[in-house]
Design a protein around this motif. Structure first.
Motif, PDB file in Angstrom:
ATOM      1  N   SER A 117      -4.891  -8.119   6.334  1.00 53.62           N
ATOM      2  CA  SER A 117      -5.009  -6.944   7.191  1.00 53.62           C
ATOM      3  C   SER A 117      -3.990  -6.984   8.318  1.00 53.62           C
ATOM      4  N   HIS A 118      -3.847  -8.140   8.963  1.00 53.02           N
ATOM      5  CA  HIS A 118      -2.874  -8.255  10.058  1.00 53.02           C
ATOM      6  C   HIS A 118      -1.444  -8.190   9.526  1.00 53.02           C
ATOM      7  N   ALA A 119      -1.202  -8.805   8.370  1.00 55.14           N
ATOM      8  CA  ALA A 119       0.148  -8.781   7.800  1.00 55.14           C
ATOM      9  C   ALA A 119       0.542  -7.354   7.418  1.00 55.14           C
ATOM     10  N   ARG A 120      -0.429  -6.547   6.979  1.00 50.23           N
ATOM     11  CA  ARG A 120      -0.133  -5.169   6.611  1.00 50.23           C
ATOM     12  C   ARG A 120       0.325  -4.367   7.831  1.00 50.23           C
ATOM     13  N   THR A 121      -0.233  -4.685   8.997  1.00 52.13           N
ATOM     14  CA  THR A 121       0.175  -4.011  10.222  1.00 52.13           C
ATOM     15  C   THR A 121       1.591  -4.418  10.620  1.00 52.13           C
ATOM     16  N   GLU A 122       1.893  -5.691  10.474  1.00 50.47           N
ATOM     17  CA  GLU A 122       3.132  -6.242  11.032  1.00 50.47           C
ATOM     18  C   GLU A 122       4.304  -6.220  10.058  1.00 50.47           C
ATOM     19  N   SER A 123       4.040  -6.109   8.757  1.00 54.06           N
ATOM     20  CA  SER A 123       5.107  -6.208   7.762  1.00 54.06           C
ATOM     21  C   SER A 123       5.203  -4.920   6.947  1.00 54.06           C
ATOM     22  N   LEU A 124       6.399  -4.316   6.951  1.00 51.52           N
ATOM     23  CA  LEU A 124       6.607  -3.097   6.170  1.00 51.52           C
ATOM     24  C   LEU A 124       6.440  -3.369   4.688  1.00 51.52           C
ATOM     25  N   MET A 125       6.863  -4.542   4.222  1.00 56.57           N
ATOM     26  CA  MET A 125       6.752  -4.873   2.808  1.00 56.57           C
ATOM     27  C   MET A 125       5.286  -4.955   2.387  1.00 56.57           C
ATOM     28  N   VAL A 126       4.457  -5.634   3.194  1.00 55.05           N
ATOM     29  CA  VAL A 126       3.037  -5.741   2.865  1.00 55.05           C
ATOM     30  C   VAL A 126       2.373  -4.371   2.927  1.00 55.05           C
ATOM     31  N   ARG A 127       2.805  -3.540   3.863  1.00 51.94           N
ATOM     32  CA  ARG A 127       2.233  -2.189   3.945  1.00 51.94           C
ATOM     33  C   ARG A 127       2.552  -1.398   2.687  1.00 51.94           C
ATOM     34  N   GLU A 128       3.746  -1.596   2.132  1.00 57.97           N
ATOM     35  CA  GLU A 128       4.095  -0.938   0.875  1.00 57.97           C
ATOM     36  C   GLU A 128       3.238  -1.457  -0.276  1.00 57.97           C
ATOM     37  N   LEU A 129       3.013  -2.765  -0.311  1.00 55.81           N
ATOM     38  CA  LEU A 129       2.213  -3.355  -1.382  1.00 55.81           C
ATOM     39  C   LEU A 129       0.758  -2.904  -1.303  1.00 55.81           C
ATOM     40  N   ALA A 130       0.245  -2.724  -0.077  1.00 49.96           N
ATOM     41  CA  ALA A 130      -1.138  -2.271   0.126  1.00 49.96           C
ATOM     42  C   ALA A 130      -1.102  -0.894   0.759  1.00 49.96           C
ATOM     43  N   SER A 131      -0.466   0.045   0.068  1.00 51.42           N
ATOM     44  CA  SER A 131      -0.168   1.349   0.662  1.00 51.42           C
ATOM     45  C   SER A 131      -1.396   2.240   0.831  1.00 51.42           C
ATOM     46  N   ASN A 132      -2.443   1.984   0.061  1.00 49.90           N
ATOM     47  CA  ASN A 132      -3.660   2.791   0.178  1.00 49.90           C
ATOM     48  C   ASN A 132      -4.876   1.914  -0.093  1.00 49.90           C
ATOM     49  N   GLU A 133      -6.055   2.522  -0.068  1.00 50.57           N
ATOM     50  CA  GLU A 133      -7.300   1.761  -0.233  1.00 50.57           C
ATOM     51  C   GLU A 133      -7.340   1.048  -1.592  1.00 50.57           C
ATOM     52  N   ALA A 134      -6.932   1.758  -2.642  1.00 49.89           N
ATOM     53  CA  ALA A 134      -6.984   1.160  -3.984  1.00 49.89           C
ATOM     54  C   ALA A 134      -6.059  -0.044  -4.074  1.00 49.89           C
ATOM     55  N   ALA A 135      -4.861   0.061  -3.493  1.00 52.37           N
ATOM     56  CA  ALA A 135      -3.917  -1.057  -3.521  1.00 52.37           C
ATOM     57  C   ALA A 135      -4.435  -2.228  -2.686  1.00 52.37           C
ATOM     58  N   TYR A 136      -5.072  -1.918  -1.563  1.00 48.88           N
ATOM     59  CA  TYR A 136      -5.658  -2.953  -0.697  1.00 48.88           C
ATOM     60  C   TYR A 136      -6.736  -3.730  -1.465  1.00 48.88           C
ATOM     61  N   ARG A 137      -7.577  -2.989  -2.203  1.00 54.93           N
ATOM     62  CA  ARG A 137      -8.601  -3.644  -3.027  1.00 54.93           C
ATOM     63  C   ARG A 137      -7.965  -4.464  -4.147  1.00 54.93           C
ATOM     64  N   SER A 138      -6.908  -3.922  -4.737  1.00 56.46           N
ATOM     65  CA  SER A 138      -6.264  -4.607  -5.852  1.00 56.46           C
ATOM     66  C   SER A 138      -5.685  -5.950  -5.426  1.00 56.46           C
ATOM     67  N   ILE A 139      -5.117  -6.005  -4.228  1.00 51.89           N
ATOM     68  CA  ILE A 139      -4.580  -7.271  -3.730  1.00 51.89           C
ATOM     69  C   ILE A 139      -5.710  -8.271  -3.525  1.00 51.89           C
ATOM     70  N   THR A 140      -6.851  -7.780  -3.035  1.00 52.13           N
ATOM     71  CA  THR A 140      -8.023  -8.652  -2.882  1.00 52.13           C
ATOM     72  C   THR A 140      -8.423  -9.233  -4.230  1.00 52.13           C
ATOM     73  N   GLN A 141      -8.472  -8.380  -5.249  1.00 53.10           N
ATOM     74  CA  GLN A 141      -8.861  -8.821  -6.586  1.00 53.10           C
ATOM     75  C   GLN A 141      -7.845  -9.815  -7.147  1.00 53.10           C
TER      76      GLN A 141
END
Length: 515
Positions: free
Chosen positions: A359-383
Motif C-alpha cells: 500500500s505504501h509502495a503504491r503511493t510512493e512508486s509510479l511503477m507499483v501504482r501501474e501494477l496495482a492500478s485498480n482494485e482488481a489489480a491490487y487484489r491480484s498482487i495479494t493473491q
C-alpha cells in the motif's frame, strides 16, 4: 459474432449432420481429414477452437495436438476420440487440451463444449450482469435499512461478492456498483457517528472490536486445549481475504467472520489494542513505556510482544507464547522451518507486513501504482504474493499441524479520491485519514470529530486535543501547496478513517483438514 472452427477427423464425412447443426447455430466450420492438413491450415489462419480426432492415420491426434500448440498456443483444442484408455486421457490433459469428448458424440455435447471454451466470458458476463441488476434494488434496501453492525457486515459482504463477480467479466455494471458502494459508505459513516461513542462508553453493548480479539476468540481456543497460531496480516481487507481463501480452501476448514476495528483504523492504535486487550488511552495510562506518541520518532509498533505479555498477565494466564514479525520471504522461510518446534507453545503470534508495504509502495512508486492500478489489480498482487512467496509454505505447513490458525488484521484501507482541506499546527500528525491536534481548523460537516478523546478511549496529549476522521473516500490535504499534495495522494490506498473497507475486517478461524 461468428466463430470459426477447424474440425480434424479422418471420418469427417460421417459428421455432416453435426457440422450442419453447428452452422445453423452460427458457427463457421472448416474441415480437414488429417493432421498434416490441419497444421497447414493452422499456419495460414487463426481459429477460435479446434476439434481434433485422436485416432488418425499418419500423424496421430496427440502428435498433431503438440504441433498445433506450437503454432496456436492460445487456441483451445478439444480432443474427440473413441479411446477410453486412461493413458491417452492423461497425455491429452497434460498437453493442456480444453476438453475431452468420447465418441460417439451428439451435437448438444459439442455445442456445450464450444460455449464453455469460446463464449464462456460473454455468457458469464451476461449472466452476472443480469443477476446484479436483479439484486441492485434489494441491496439498495439493505443499505438504507441497515441499523446494526451485523446488517452492515451483510451489506459489505454482498457488495464485495458482486465486486469480485463483476471484476471477472467485461460488464459495464462496475461503475453502478462503485456508486452503490459509495452510497453504502456514506450511510455506514452515519451509523458510526451515531453509535461509536456509545460503544466506547458501554463496552458491553459494542460488537467485537480490536481490544476484544484475545478475550473473545484466542482465550476460548486456548481454554479448549488448542495450540493457536494468530496470524495478523497488516492492512488486510475482506476482498483480499476472499482471494486468499481461494488459495487455501483445499487445506483448511474455514469459519469466516468480520469484526470492527477501533478508530483510528491505524496500526499504532488498532494493532496495539489487539495485542494489549486495551483501548489506546488505557495503554498509555497503564503502560506508558509501551505507548509511543504520534510526534515521537520511535516506531509505532515496536512493543507488540510486551503488550501481548501484559494481556496474558492481566488475565492471570500462564500460556507460553512466541512473537514473530515477517517482513520478507527470508524471514518467512526461517519461520516455517521453526513451526514444528513452535508447537510446544500454547500461542504463537505472527505479524505479516507485505500488504501494508504494498500500500505504501503504491503511493510512493509510479511503477507499483501501474501494477496495482485498480482494485482488481491490487487484489491480484495479494493473491500472487500468497501463491508465489514463502507465505504459501507457511499455510501449507500449518495445515498439516494439530493447531488452530486465527487469521485477522488490524485494519483495512480505502482508495481515496476526494480531498478535504484541514489546517493544523506543526505538531499535527501526517496521516491522511485522521488528524489530531489542539488547533485544527476544518468543516465539521465533512468529518467525524471527537472532541473528548478520553471518552473514546484515545490519548489526549493536550487538554484541547481533538481527533477528526475522514469518511467515504475523502482524504485530508493542507491548503499550502494544495495542488501538488492532492495530485500526489489522489487515487492512493489510505487508512485511519471510517469506511466499511477500513473498519469491517476479517476474523477467520482455520483448521487443517489433515490434522
Amino acid at each position: 459474432m461468428t466463430y470459426k472452427l477447424l474440425w480434424v477427423d479422418d471420418e469427417i464425412e460421417l459428421l455432416k449432420a453435426h457440422i450442419l447443426f453447428l452452422e445453423k447455430k452460427g458457427y463457421q466450420v472448416e474441415t480437414v481429414t488429417n493432421g498434416y492438413d490441419a497444421l497447414d491450415r493452422c499456419g495460414e489462419e487463426a481459429f477460435d477452437l479446434i476439434l481434433l480426432d485422436e485416432n488418425m492415420p499418419g500423424l496421430s491426434g496427440l502428435e498433431t495436438l503438440n504441433r498445433v500448440k506450437e503454432l496456436l498456443p492460445a487456441t483451445p483444442v478439444v480432443m474427440v476420440t473413441k479411446s477410453e484408455e486412461e493413458h491417452i486421457m492423461e497425455q491429452a490433459i497434460g498437453a493442456k487440451i480444453a476438453d475431452y469428448l468420447i465418441k460417439p458424440v451428439n451435437p448438444t455435447q459439442i455445442l456445450l463444449t464450444l460455449k464453455k471454451n469460446i463464449q464462456q466470458k460473454e455468457i458469464v458476463t451476461e449472466h452476472t450482469q443480469s443477476n446484479y441488476q436483479q439484486d441492485f434494488s434489494r441491496l439498495g434496501l439493505l443499505i438504507s435499512d441497515a441499523s446494526s453492525i451485523d446488517e452492515w457486515k451483510d451489506v459489505y459482504k454482498r457488495l464485495t461478492y458482486w465486486e469480485l463477480q463483476l471484476s471477472e467479466t467485461e460488464s459495464g455494471m462496475q461503475e453502478m456498483l462503485a456508486m452503490q458502494r459509495r452510497e453504502a459508505n456514506t450511510e455506514f459513516a452515519k451509523f458510526i457517528r451515531k453509535n461509536y461513542m456509545r460503544w466506547m462508553e458501554n463496552p458491553e453493548e459494542r460488537p467485537v472490536m480490536s481490544p476484544d480479539i484475545f478475550k473473545r476468540t484466542i482465550f476460548p481456543l486456548l481454554d479448549q486445549g488448542e495450540k493457536v497460531f494468530l496470524i495478523v496480516i497488516d492492512n488486510f481487507r475482506y476482498d483480499q481475504w476472499r482471494m486468499l481463501l481461494g488459495e487455501i480452501a483445499d487445506s483448511f476448514t474455514v469459519d469466516e467472520n468480520l469484526y470492527c476495528s477501533i478508530l483510528p483504523t491505524a496500526t499504532q492504535y488498532a494493532r496495539n489494542a489487539i495485542f494489549s486487550g486495551l483501548m489506546p488511552n488505557d495503554i498509555a495510562r497503564m503502560f506508558p513505556d509501551l505507548w509511543v506518541d504520534e510526534d515521537s520518532e520511535e516506531g509505532k509498533n515496536l512493543n507488540e510482544e510486551p503488550l501481548v505479555r501484559t494481556q496474558l498477565e492481566r488475565y492471570r494466564r500462564r500460556d507460553s507464547f512466541s512473537y514473530h514479525k515477517i517482513n520478507h520471504s527470508g524471514t518467512a522461510e526461517k519461520f516455517v522451518s521453526q513451526i514444528p518446534a513452535l508447537m510446544k507453545n500454547n500461542l504463537n503470534v505472527v505479524v505479516l507486513n507485505f500488504i501494508d508495504m504494498l500500500s505504501h509502495a503504491r503511493t510512493e512508486s509510479l511503477m507499483v501504482r501501474e501494477l496495482a492500478s485498480n482494485e482488481a489489480a491490487y487484489r491480484s498482487i495479494t493473491q500472487s504474493w500468497l501463491r508465489h512467496s514463502a507465505v504459501s509454505g507457511l499455510f501449507r505447513s500449518l495445515a498439516s499441524q494439530d493447531c488452530t490458525v486465527v487469521l485477522t488484521t488490524d485494519h483495512g484501507s480505502i482508495r481515496c479520491y476526494n480531498p478535504i482541506k484541514v489546517i493544523g499546527d506543526r505538531n499535527t500528525n501526517t496521516n491522511l485519514r485522521y488528524k489530531l491536534g489542539k488547533n485544527l481548523s476544518y468543516n465539521p460537516k465533512e468529518v467525524f470529530e471527537i472532541k473528548s478523546p478520553t471518552r473514546a478511549g484515545l490519548p489526549s496529549p493536550n487538554l484541547s486535543t481533538a481527533y477528526i476522521f475522514a469518511t467515504q473516500d475523502d482524504f485530508f490535504a493542507y491548503p499550502n501547496n494544495y495542488n501538488y499534495y492532492v495530485g500526489y495522494y489522489k487515487d492512493t490506498f489510505q487508512h485511519g478513517g471510517i469506511s466499511m473497507e477500513e473498519m469491517l475486517i476479517p476474523l477467520i478461524t482455520l483448521k487443517g483438514k489433515k490434522r
